[in-house]
Write a protein that holds these residues in place. Structure first.
Motif, PDB file in Angstrom:
ATOM      1  N   THR A  61       0.812  -1.224   0.000  1.00  0.00           N
ATOM      2  CA  THR A  61       0.000   0.000   0.000  1.00  0.00           C
ATOM      3  C   THR A  61       0.844   1.271   0.000  1.00  0.00           C
ATOM      4  OG1 THR A  61       0.021  -0.131   2.392  1.00  0.00           O
ATOM      5  CG2 THR A  61      -1.925  -1.024   1.301  1.00  0.00           C
ATOM      6  N   ASN A  62       2.185   1.152  -0.045  1.00  0.00           N
ATOM      7  CA  ASN A  62       3.023   2.329   0.236  1.00  0.00           C
ATOM      8  C   ASN A  62       2.766   3.524  -0.703  1.00  0.00           C
ATOM      9  OD1 ASN A  62       4.846   2.114  -2.011  1.00  0.00           O
ATOM     10  ND2 ASN A  62       5.868   0.452  -0.959  1.00  0.00           N
ATOM     11  N   GLU A  63       2.519   3.236  -2.003  1.00  0.00           N
ATOM     12  CA  GLU A  63       2.271   4.353  -2.951  1.00  0.00           C
ATOM     13  C   GLU A  63       1.012   5.130  -2.555  1.00  0.00           C
ATOM     14  OE1 GLU A  63       3.856   5.168  -5.831  1.00  0.00           O
ATOM     15  OE2 GLU A  63       5.283   3.505  -6.074  1.00  0.00           O
ATOM     16  N   GLU A  64      -0.030   4.357  -2.268  1.00  0.00           N
ATOM     17  CA  GLU A  64      -1.315   4.976  -1.877  1.00  0.00           C
ATOM     18  C   GLU A  64      -1.150   5.808  -0.608  1.00  0.00           C
ATOM     19  OE1 GLU A  64      -5.278   2.687  -1.649  1.00  0.00           O
ATOM     20  OE2 GLU A  64      -3.657   1.222  -1.918  1.00  0.00           O
ATOM     21  N   MET A  65      -0.372   5.274   0.338  1.00  0.00           N
ATOM     22  CA  MET A  65      -0.161   5.984   1.611  1.00  0.00           C
ATOM     23  C   MET A  65       0.584   7.294   1.355  1.00  0.00           C
ATOM     24  SD  MET A  65      -1.463   4.133   4.026  1.00  0.00           S
ATOM     25  CE  MET A  65      -1.841   2.485   4.604  1.00  0.00           C
ATOM     26  N   VAL A  66       1.600   7.238   0.470  1.00  0.00           N
ATOM     27  CA  VAL A  66       2.370   8.451   0.157  1.00  0.00           C
ATOM     28  C   VAL A  66       1.436   9.481  -0.496  1.00  0.00           C
ATOM     29  CG1 VAL A  66       4.207   9.396  -1.305  1.00  0.00           C
ATOM     30  CG2 VAL A  66       4.630   7.331   0.052  1.00  0.00           C
ATOM     31  N   ASP A  67       0.617   9.042  -1.453  1.00  0.00           N
ATOM     32  CA  ASP A  67      -0.331   9.966  -2.111  1.00  0.00           C
ATOM     33  C   ASP A  67      -1.234  10.623  -1.072  1.00  0.00           C
ATOM     34  OD1 ASP A  67       0.709   9.309  -4.510  1.00  0.00           O
ATOM     35  OD2 ASP A  67      -0.927   7.974  -5.117  1.00  0.00           O
ATOM     36  N   LEU A  68      -1.710   9.807  -0.141  1.00  0.00           N
ATOM     37  CA  LEU A  68      -2.646  10.322   0.863  1.00  0.00           C
ATOM     38  C   LEU A  68      -1.977  11.357   1.774  1.00  0.00           C
ATOM     39  CD1 LEU A  68      -5.382  10.260   2.296  1.00  0.00           C
ATOM     40  CD2 LEU A  68      -4.611   8.257   3.554  1.00  0.00           C
ATOM     41  N   VAL A  69      -0.756  11.063   2.254  1.00  0.00           N
ATOM     42  CA  VAL A  69      -0.125  12.043   3.158  1.00  0.00           C
ATOM     43  C   VAL A  69       0.196  13.335   2.408  1.00  0.00           C
ATOM     44  CG1 VAL A  69       0.789  10.369   4.813  1.00  0.00           C
ATOM     45  CG2 VAL A  69       2.238  11.119   2.979  1.00  0.00           C
ATOM     46  N   CYS A  70       0.473  13.232   1.102  1.00  0.00           N
ATOM     47  CA  CYS A  70       0.713  14.445   0.301  1.00  0.00           C
ATOM     48  C   CYS A  70      -0.574  15.261   0.209  1.00  0.00           C
ATOM     49  CB  CYS A  70       1.193  14.080  -1.103  1.00  0.00           C
ATOM     50  SG  CYS A  70       2.876  13.433  -1.119  1.00  0.00           S
ATOM     51  N   ARG A  71      -1.652  14.548  -0.131  1.00  0.00           N
ATOM     52  CA  ARG A  71      -2.946  15.227  -0.253  1.00  0.00           C
ATOM     53  C   ARG A  71      -3.328  15.904   1.071  1.00  0.00           C
ATOM     54  NH1 ARG A  71      -5.331  10.889  -2.523  1.00  0.00           N
ATOM     55  NH2 ARG A  71      -6.614  10.331  -0.734  1.00  0.00           N
ATOM     56  N   GLU A  72      -3.066  15.229   2.166  1.00  0.00           N
ATOM     57  CA  GLU A  72      -3.468  15.731   3.491  1.00  0.00           C
ATOM     58  C   GLU A  72      -2.452  16.688   4.105  1.00  0.00           C
ATOM     59  OE1 GLU A  72      -6.252  15.408   5.195  1.00  0.00           O
ATOM     60  OE2 GLU A  72      -7.175  14.291   3.560  1.00  0.00           O
ATOM     61  N   LYS A  73      -1.319  16.858   3.382  1.00  0.00           N
ATOM     62  CA  LYS A  73      -0.260  17.767   3.870  1.00  0.00           C
ATOM     63  C   LYS A  73       0.116  17.484   5.338  1.00  0.00           C
ATOM     64  CE  LYS A  73      -0.646  21.415   0.491  1.00  0.00           C
ATOM     65  NZ  LYS A  73      -0.703  20.366  -0.513  1.00  0.00           N
ATOM     66  N   ILE A  74       0.436  16.228   5.573  1.00  0.00           N
ATOM     67  CA  ILE A  74       0.876  15.804   6.910  1.00  0.00           C
ATOM     68  C   ILE A  74       2.225  16.457   7.192  1.00  0.00           C
ATOM     69  CG2 ILE A  74       1.673  13.734   8.168  1.00  0.00           C
ATOM     70  CD1 ILE A  74      -1.387  14.005   7.876  1.00  0.00           C
ATOM     71  N   SER A  75       2.505  16.736   8.451  1.00  0.00           N
ATOM     72  CA  SER A  75       3.726  17.458   8.795  1.00  0.00           C
ATOM     73  C   SER A  75       4.999  16.681   8.421  1.00  0.00           C
ATOM     74  CB  SER A  75       3.666  17.748  10.296  1.00  0.00           C
ATOM     75  OG  SER A  75       4.887  18.136  10.773  1.00  0.00           O
ATOM     76  N   PHE A  76       5.034  15.384   8.767  1.00  0.00           N
ATOM     77  CA  PHE A  76       6.232  14.605   8.444  1.00  0.00           C
ATOM     78  C   PHE A  76       5.914  13.120   8.317  1.00  0.00           C
ATOM     79  CE2 PHE A  76       5.986  14.525  13.035  1.00  0.00           C
ATOM     80  CZ  PHE A  76       6.479  13.300  13.424  1.00  0.00           C
ATOM     81  N   VAL A  77       6.818  12.429   7.619  1.00  0.00           N
ATOM     82  CA  VAL A  77       6.666  10.986   7.424  1.00  0.00           C
ATOM     83  C   VAL A  77       7.914  10.296   7.945  1.00  0.00           C
ATOM     84  CG1 VAL A  77       6.691   9.194   5.624  1.00  0.00           C
ATOM     85  CG2 VAL A  77       5.088  11.085   5.466  1.00  0.00           C
ATOM     86  N   THR A  78       7.733   9.208   8.702  1.00  0.00           N
ATOM     87  CA  THR A  78       8.862   8.339   9.019  1.00  0.00           C
ATOM     88  C   THR A  78       8.673   7.072   8.190  1.00  0.00           C
ATOM     89  OG1 THR A  78       7.815   7.167  10.887  1.00  0.00           O
ATOM     90  CG2 THR A  78       8.947   9.231  11.395  1.00  0.00           C
ATOM     91  N   PHE A  79       9.781   6.543   7.686  1.00  0.00           N
ATOM     92  CA  PHE A  79       9.694   5.331   6.859  1.00  0.00           C
ATOM     93  C   PHE A  79      10.359   4.178   7.581  1.00  0.00           C
ATOM     94  CE2 PHE A  79       9.274   8.221   3.144  1.00  0.00           C
ATOM     95  CZ  PHE A  79       8.229   7.581   2.502  1.00  0.00           C
ATOM     96  N   GLY A  80       9.757   3.014   7.522  1.00  0.00           N
ATOM     97  CA  GLY A  80      10.415   1.822   8.056  1.00  0.00           C
ATOM     98  C   GLY A  80      10.439   0.731   7.006  1.00  0.00           C
ATOM     99  N   ALA A  81      11.271  -0.294   7.235  1.00  0.00           N
ATOM    100  CA  ALA A  81      11.305  -1.530   6.429  1.00  0.00           C
ATOM    101  C   ALA A  81      11.294  -1.294   4.919  1.00  0.00           C
ATOM    102  CB  ALA A  81      10.151  -2.439   6.829  1.00  0.00           C
ATOM    103  N   GLY A  82      12.452  -1.042   4.357  1.00  0.00           N
ATOM    104  CA  GLY A  82      12.554  -0.902   2.901  1.00  0.00           C
ATOM    105  C   GLY A  82      13.255   0.390   2.524  1.00  0.00           C
ATOM    106  N   ASN A  83      13.437   0.574   1.215  1.00  0.00           N
ATOM    107  CA  ASN A  83      14.190   1.725   0.711  1.00  0.00           C
ATOM    108  C   ASN A  83      13.255   2.920   0.460  1.00  0.00           C
ATOM    109  OD1 ASN A  83      15.814   3.513  -0.624  1.00  0.00           O
ATOM    110  ND2 ASN A  83      15.889   2.329  -2.530  1.00  0.00           N
ATOM    111  N   PRO A  84      13.360   3.987   1.234  1.00  0.00           N
ATOM    112  CA  PRO A  84      12.437   5.121   1.097  1.00  0.00           C
ATOM    113  C   PRO A  84      12.823   6.081  -0.026  1.00  0.00           C
ATOM    114  CG  PRO A  84      13.985   5.564   2.864  1.00  0.00           C
ATOM    115  CD  PRO A  84      14.357   4.212   2.317  1.00  0.00           C
ATOM    116  N   VAL A  85      14.042   5.922  -0.591  1.00  0.00           N
ATOM    117  CA  VAL A  85      14.578   6.944  -1.517  1.00  0.00           C
ATOM    118  C   VAL A  85      13.603   7.300  -2.649  1.00  0.00           C
ATOM    119  CG1 VAL A  85      16.441   7.404  -3.182  1.00  0.00           C
ATOM    120  CG2 VAL A  85      16.984   6.572  -0.879  1.00  0.00           C
TER     121      VAL A  85
END
Ligand SMILES: Cc1cc2nc3c(=O)[nH]c(=O)nc-3n(C[C@H](O)[C@H](O)[C@H](O)COP(=O)(O)O)c2cc1C
Length: 312
Positions: free
Chosen positions: A76-100
């Motif tokens: 679900t990671n792409e969808e989650m990234v789209d959602l936090v962008c849309r919602e203008k969340i203050s910050f994202v922490t990434f775990g398990a995998g390459n966030p680059v």
């Protein structure tokens, strides 16, 4: 208390509540943010519509900054990234995998990116890719762990990275925060201590088992397979580790572990479920509000730093 982390996230205190799958939801997240740190919604095992709902609930409870943790290996990671962008969340922490691959887009939306990385090489890689800060988590932490301890991370990484370093793993009191700040960290991430917060919605059996835990109760399942998870010794962990060291396949081990976290968190089965918590359990001896936890942590940090002057 101002550090480069508090300035980056526009928060009062350099404390992040570590994401905890199935646990760090709106109530805990908003309580930590209201107390002056920053809460983080965990999305592991959830879908985007759940996150959408949780962001809304969190915003009803706080107008302070909070973050979202995205598990890169989740489908679900792409969808989650789209959602936090849309919602203008203050910050994202990434775990398990390459966030680059996700960093550029998040930054275009003005979202601060704080990947959790397991070593200096990856810390440098995410710094080059534009991360705003890095979180280094030592193997004292609860949950999925790597092989490097918190003190070694602070020693190895902090002098070699320009962006702020946040330290996690085994920090459960203000002395730990003071130590991290003295080592050059700009903040800490704490998970286990917040398991005993009043606002933390886990089964009471889970909380009571942590309160009773001794320092010798901490075990790691799956360490030999490269997928270590730290929690408390019980019937489940004995069974898992017995199989792990008598040649069980990855599939067999997976079957033994499946559902055991939720069994402890939701059903309160602390023998057949896995009570995931870090190694620093002795100070975890009572249930408090998130505000009291944060206030106490900061008071201890200040007292410890003041006391340190006597060594000069
Ligand atoms: C019960 C539990 C669940 C966790 N789940 C996640 C998770 O979903 N994503 C993540 O990046 N880290 C997870 N962590 C790690 C925490 O975010 C944090 O880095 C860690 O708890 C810090 O060490 P401490 O437990 O000694 O405080 C989890 C930790 C615990 C104790």
């Amino acid at each position: 208390m101002k550090t480069r982390l508090t300035k980056l996230l526009n928060i009062d205190l350099p404390i992040l509540q570590g994401a905890m799958a199935w646990i760090s939801e709106s109530q805990l997240v908003s309580a930590v943010s209201n107390a002056g740190g920053a809460g983080v919604i965990a999305t592991g095992g959830r879908d985007a519509s759940w996150l959408d709902d949780e962001i809304r609930k969190t915003r009803e409870l706080t107008n302070k900054p909070f973050g979202v943790n995205i598990v890169v290996l989740d489908s679900t990671n792409e969808e989650m990234v789209d959602l936090v962008c849309r919602e203008k969340i203050s910050f994202v922490t990434f775990g398990a995998g390459n966030p680059v691959p996700h960093i550029k887009k998040l930054k275009e939306y003005g979202i601060k990116v704080l990947p959790v990385v397991p070593n200096l090489k990856l810390a440098k890689r995410v710094e080059e890719a534009g991360a705003d800060a890095v979180i280094l988590e030592g193997m004292e932490a609860g949950g999925h762990i790597g092989h490097i301890a918190t003190m070694a991370h602070m020693t190895n990484v902090i002098p070699n990275i320009s962006i702020p370093v946040i330290i996690a793993g085994g920090i459960a009191d203000g002395r730990g925060i003071a130590a991290a700040l003295l080592m050059g960290a700009e903040g800490v991430q704490i998970g286990s201590r917040f398991l005993l917060a009043e606002e933390c919605q886990i089964h009471n059996n889970y909380k009571n088992r942590i309160i009773e835990a001794q320092d010798t109760d901490s075990v790691i399942t799956g360490y030999s397979t490269g997928h270590g998870v730290r929690g408390l010794k019980n019937t489940f962990s004995d069974e898992y580790i017995k199989n792990e060291f008598s040649g069980a396949s990855a599939d067999e081990l997976h079957k033994i572990a499946m559902g055991t976290y939720k069994k402890a968190v939701v059903e309160g089965d602390i023998e057949n479920g896995f009570v995931i918590v870090g190694q620093s359990v002795v100070p975890l001896n009572r249930i408090q509000s998130s505000k009291d936890i944060v206030d106490e942590l900061i008071q201890e940090t200040k007292d410890t730093l003041k006391n340190a002057v006597k060594f000069l």
